[in-house]
Design a protein around this motif. Structure first.
Motif, PDB file in Angstrom:
ATOM      1  N   LEU A  90      -6.926   7.259   7.173  1.00 17.81           N
ATOM      2  CA  LEU A  90      -5.817   6.936   6.280  1.00 17.81           C
ATOM      3  C   LEU A  90      -5.374   5.487   6.481  1.00 17.81           C
ATOM      4  O   LEU A  90      -5.012   4.794   5.528  1.00 17.81           O
ATOM      5  CB  LEU A  90      -4.642   7.893   6.526  1.00 17.81           C
ATOM      6  N   LYS A  91      -5.428   5.020   7.722  1.00 20.46           N
ATOM      7  CA  LYS A  91      -5.029   3.644   8.028  1.00 20.46           C
ATOM      8  C   LYS A  91      -5.874   2.646   7.238  1.00 20.46           C
ATOM      9  O   LYS A  91      -5.335   1.696   6.651  1.00 20.46           O
ATOM     10  CB  LYS A  91      -5.170   3.389   9.524  1.00 20.46           C
ATOM     11  N   ASN A  92      -7.180   2.871   7.191  1.00 16.33           N
ATOM     12  CA  ASN A  92      -8.057   1.972   6.447  1.00 16.33           C
ATOM     13  C   ASN A  92      -7.767   2.013   4.950  1.00 16.33           C
ATOM     14  O   ASN A  92      -7.782   0.975   4.267  1.00 16.33           O
ATOM     15  CB  ASN A  92      -9.524   2.332   6.689  1.00 16.33           C
ATOM     16  N   GLN A  93      -7.483   3.204   4.430  1.00 15.55           N
ATOM     17  CA  GLN A  93      -7.185   3.335   3.005  1.00 15.55           C
ATOM     18  C   GLN A  93      -5.877   2.618   2.657  1.00 15.55           C
ATOM     19  O   GLN A  93      -5.763   1.982   1.602  1.00 15.55           O
ATOM     20  CB  GLN A  93      -7.107   4.813   2.623  1.00 15.55           C
ATOM     21  N   LEU A  94      -4.892   2.702   3.549  1.00 16.22           N
ATOM     22  CA  LEU A  94      -3.626   2.010   3.320  1.00 16.22           C
ATOM     23  C   LEU A  94      -3.815   0.497   3.373  1.00 16.22           C
ATOM     24  O   LEU A  94      -3.238  -0.249   2.565  1.00 16.22           O
ATOM     25  CB  LEU A  94      -2.588   2.453   4.363  1.00 16.22           C
ATOM     26  N   GLU A  95      -4.621   0.047   4.316  1.00 23.48           N
ATOM     27  CA  GLU A  95      -4.880  -1.393   4.424  1.00 23.48           C
ATOM     28  C   GLU A  95      -5.593  -1.912   3.183  1.00 23.48           C
ATOM     29  O   GLU A  95      -5.358  -3.054   2.755  1.00 23.48           O
ATOM     30  CB  GLU A  95      -5.701  -1.670   5.684  1.00 23.48           C
ATOM     31  N   ASN A  96      -6.453  -1.085   2.593  1.00 17.80           N
ATOM     32  CA  ASN A  96      -7.129  -1.490   1.352  1.00 17.80           C
ATOM     33  C   ASN A  96      -6.134  -1.655   0.213  1.00 17.80           C
ATOM     34  O   ASN A  96      -6.252  -2.578  -0.613  1.00 17.80           O
ATOM     35  CB  ASN A  96      -8.194  -0.457   0.973  1.00 17.80           C
ATOM     36  N   ILE A  97      -5.143  -0.752   0.156  1.00 20.56           N
ATOM     37  CA  ILE A  97      -4.107  -0.856  -0.875  1.00 20.56           C
ATOM     38  C   ILE A  97      -3.325  -2.154  -0.698  1.00 20.56           C
ATOM     39  O   ILE A  97      -3.016  -2.857  -1.668  1.00 20.56           O
ATOM     40  CB  ILE A  97      -3.160   0.366  -0.825  1.00 20.56           C
ATOM     41  N   VAL A  98      -2.996  -2.473   0.557  1.00 19.67           N
ATOM     42  CA  VAL A  98      -2.247  -3.703   0.851  1.00 19.67           C
ATOM     43  C   VAL A  98      -2.983  -4.926   0.309  1.00 19.67           C
ATOM     44  O   VAL A  98      -2.375  -5.860  -0.231  1.00 19.67           O
ATOM     45  CB  VAL A  98      -2.027  -3.849   2.375  1.00 19.67           C
ATOM     46  N   GLN A  99      -4.317  -4.928   0.425  1.00 20.53           N
ATOM     47  CA  GLN A  99      -5.122  -6.085   0.042  1.00 20.53           C
ATOM     48  C   GLN A  99      -5.416  -6.160  -1.461  1.00 20.53           C
ATOM     49  O   GLN A  99      -5.890  -7.195  -1.938  1.00 20.53           O
ATOM     50  CB  GLN A  99      -6.454  -6.061   0.806  1.00 20.53           C
ATOM     51  N   GLU A 100      -5.134  -5.094  -2.207  1.00 25.37           N
ATOM     52  CA  GLU A 100      -5.451  -5.091  -3.635  1.00 25.37           C
ATOM     53  C   GLU A 100      -4.584  -6.092  -4.406  1.00 25.37           C
ATOM     54  O   GLU A 100      -3.452  -6.380  -4.028  1.00 25.37           O
ATOM     55  CB  GLU A 100      -5.255  -3.690  -4.217  1.00 25.37           C
ATOM     56  N   ASP A 101      -5.131  -6.614  -5.486  1.00 24.22           N
ATOM     57  CA  ASP A 101      -4.429  -7.577  -6.325  1.00 24.22           C
ATOM     58  C   ASP A 101      -3.535  -6.830  -7.310  1.00 24.22           C
ATOM     59  O   ASP A 101      -3.830  -6.730  -8.505  1.00 24.22           O
ATOM     60  CB  ASP A 101      -5.431  -8.469  -7.062  1.00 24.22           C
ATOM     61  N   LEU A 102      -2.445  -6.293  -6.779  1.00 24.41           N
ATOM     62  CA  LEU A 102      -1.509  -5.501  -7.575  1.00 24.41           C
ATOM     63  C   LEU A 102      -0.092  -5.932  -7.257  1.00 24.41           C
ATOM     64  O   LEU A 102       0.183  -6.504  -6.196  1.00 24.41           O
ATOM     65  CB  LEU A 102      -1.654  -4.001  -7.250  1.00 24.41           C
ATOM     66  N   GLU A 103       0.821  -5.638  -8.170  1.00 27.59           N
ATOM     67  CA  GLU A 103       2.231  -5.880  -7.907  1.00 27.59           C
ATOM     68  C   GLU A 103       2.714  -4.887  -6.840  1.00 27.59           C
ATOM     69  O   GLU A 103       2.170  -3.774  -6.727  1.00 27.59           O
ATOM     70  CB  GLU A 103       3.053  -5.719  -9.187  1.00 27.59           C
ATOM     71  N   PRO A 104       3.714  -5.264  -6.045  1.00 27.24           N
ATOM     72  CA  PRO A 104       4.186  -4.398  -4.960  1.00 27.24           C
ATOM     73  C   PRO A 104       4.522  -2.965  -5.390  1.00 27.24           C
ATOM     74  O   PRO A 104       4.197  -2.009  -4.687  1.00 27.24           O
ATOM     75  CB  PRO A 104       5.432  -5.133  -4.455  1.00 27.24           C
ATOM     76  N   ILE A 105       5.167  -2.794  -6.549  1.00 22.68           N
ATOM     77  CA  ILE A 105       5.529  -1.441  -6.975  1.00 22.68           C
ATOM     78  C   ILE A 105       4.285  -0.624  -7.306  1.00 22.68           C
ATOM     79  O   ILE A 105       4.247   0.595  -7.083  1.00 22.68           O
ATOM     80  CB  ILE A 105       6.510  -1.464  -8.173  1.00 22.68           C
ATOM     81  N   GLU A 106       3.237  -1.272  -7.813  1.00 27.31           N
ATOM     82  CA  GLU A 106       1.982  -0.570  -8.085  1.00 27.31           C
ATOM     83  C   GLU A 106       1.321  -0.145  -6.780  1.00 27.31           C
ATOM     84  O   GLU A 106       0.730   0.933  -6.691  1.00 27.31           O
ATOM     85  CB  GLU A 106       1.037  -1.471  -8.889  1.00 27.31           C
ATOM     86  N   LYS A 107       1.438  -0.973  -5.750  1.00 22.76           N
ATOM     87  CA  LYS A 107       0.902  -0.617  -4.436  1.00 22.76           C
ATOM     88  C   LYS A 107       1.658   0.573  -3.853  1.00 22.76           C
ATOM     89  O   LYS A 107       1.056   1.478  -3.266  1.00 22.76           O
ATOM     90  CB  LYS A 107       0.985  -1.815  -3.488  1.00 22.76           C
ATOM     91  N   ILE A 108       2.976   0.560  -4.020  1.00 21.07           N
ATOM     92  CA  ILE A 108       3.786   1.681  -3.529  1.00 21.07           C
ATOM     93  C   ILE A 108       3.387   2.976  -4.236  1.00 21.07           C
ATOM     94  O   ILE A 108       3.254   4.036  -3.610  1.00 21.07           O
ATOM     95  CB  ILE A 108       5.292   1.403  -3.741  1.00 21.07           C
ATOM     96  N   ASN A 109       3.174   2.903  -5.559  1.00 25.27           N
ATOM     97  CA  ASN A 109       2.771   4.092  -6.312  1.00 25.27           C
ATOM     98  C   ASN A 109       1.415   4.624  -5.834  1.00 25.27           C
ATOM     99  O   ASN A 109       1.218   5.844  -5.715  1.00 25.27           O
ATOM    100  CB  ASN A 109       2.719   3.779  -7.804  1.00 25.27           C
ATOM    101  N   LYS A 110       0.483   3.718  -5.542  1.00 30.28           N
ATOM    102  CA  LYS A 110      -0.824   4.131  -5.042  1.00 30.28           C
ATOM    103  C   LYS A 110      -0.700   4.731  -3.642  1.00 30.28           C
ATOM    104  O   LYS A 110      -1.384   5.700  -3.306  1.00 30.28           O
ATOM    105  CB  LYS A 110      -1.793   2.949  -5.020  1.00 30.28           C
TER     106      LYS A 110
END
Length: 232
Positions: A90-110
């Motif tokens: 799960l840690k790796n999946q969360l880190e991938n979300i952090v690195q995505e080119d998305l707005e912060p609220i979109e990252k939170i939703n993911k």
């Protein structure tokens, strides 16, 4: 890397790999170990940790009792390995979300979608975790999981702090309370499953799971957004 990995022997001289936080590495579980972990998960969820013996696990896994001790050393170590097996990636999946080119609220939703899907798909291990943390009998043995949670919280902090720098998220957000808000909503819904199945006419398991994936997840996303975003 040798400087990031320790090699430790259990009581039966079986080699197990750990990372710098003394957490077993998921990738190092072999097929036989995974078989034992899956059986242990089923029994721990049904009978509890104290109600399950190494003998029970060996019998259900159809292996020699010495094999369990050989691979894991003790029942406590087996529990720790099970937790890591089910949660460490799960840690790796969360880190991938952090690195995505998305707005912060979109990252939170993911992030919320990931959390809900993971918990709903692995209810057994989270039931075990809930009981073990509540009982406080094995806090030391669950230290590895506590370290993983700290890493997961760090990913959440990075996303929220990004949103704060951009002026999107409130400055007074209590970040450590965001995760329990997400998980608490899910667990309340799941612990009252018969009530909500009747109330929402969720007559089949597929309908129940689909409701979690869509309606409940969206509700949690809206709730967290309301906590994070400035009032207009």
């Amino acid at each position: 890397m040798l400087n990031k990995t320790k090699q430790l022997f259990n009581l039966n001289s079986c080699l197990v790999l750990f990372n710098e936080n003394n957490i077993p590495l998921k990738s190092n579980f072999n097929e036989k170990q995974i078989q034992i972990l899956v059986v242990a998960e089923t029994l721990f969820a049904e009978k509890g940790f104290d109600g399950t013996s190494i003998r029970n696990i060996a019998k259900m896994a159809k292996i020699n009792i010495a094999m369990v001790s050989y691979y894991f050393g003790s029942k406590e170590r087996l529990l720790e390995s099970l937790i890591v097996y089910r949660t460490s990636d799960l840690k790796n999946q969360l880190e991938n979300i952090v690195q995505e080119d998305l707005e912060p609220i979109e990252k939170i939703n993911k992030l919320i979608e990931l959390y809900v899907n993971r918990i709903n798909s692995n209810r057994g291990i989270y039931r075990i975790l809930h009981f073990e943390f509540t009982s406080k009998k094995r806090e030391q043995n669950l230290q590895a999981f506590s370290e993983l949670k700290k890493g997961n919280l760090k990913s959440l902090e990075i996303i929220i702090e990004e949103g704060q720098r951009k002026g999107i998220f409130r400055k007074d957000v209590i970040i450590p309370l965001i995760t329990p808000t997400i998980l608490g909503t899910f667990f309340h819904f799941h612990m009252n499953k018969p009530f909500f199945e009747n109330l929402l006419n969720l007559k089949t398991e597929d309908l129940y799971n689909n409701y979690i994936k869509t309606n409940l997840t969206k509700h949690i996303q809206q709730t967290i957004k309301a906590l994070l975003i400035y009032e207009s």
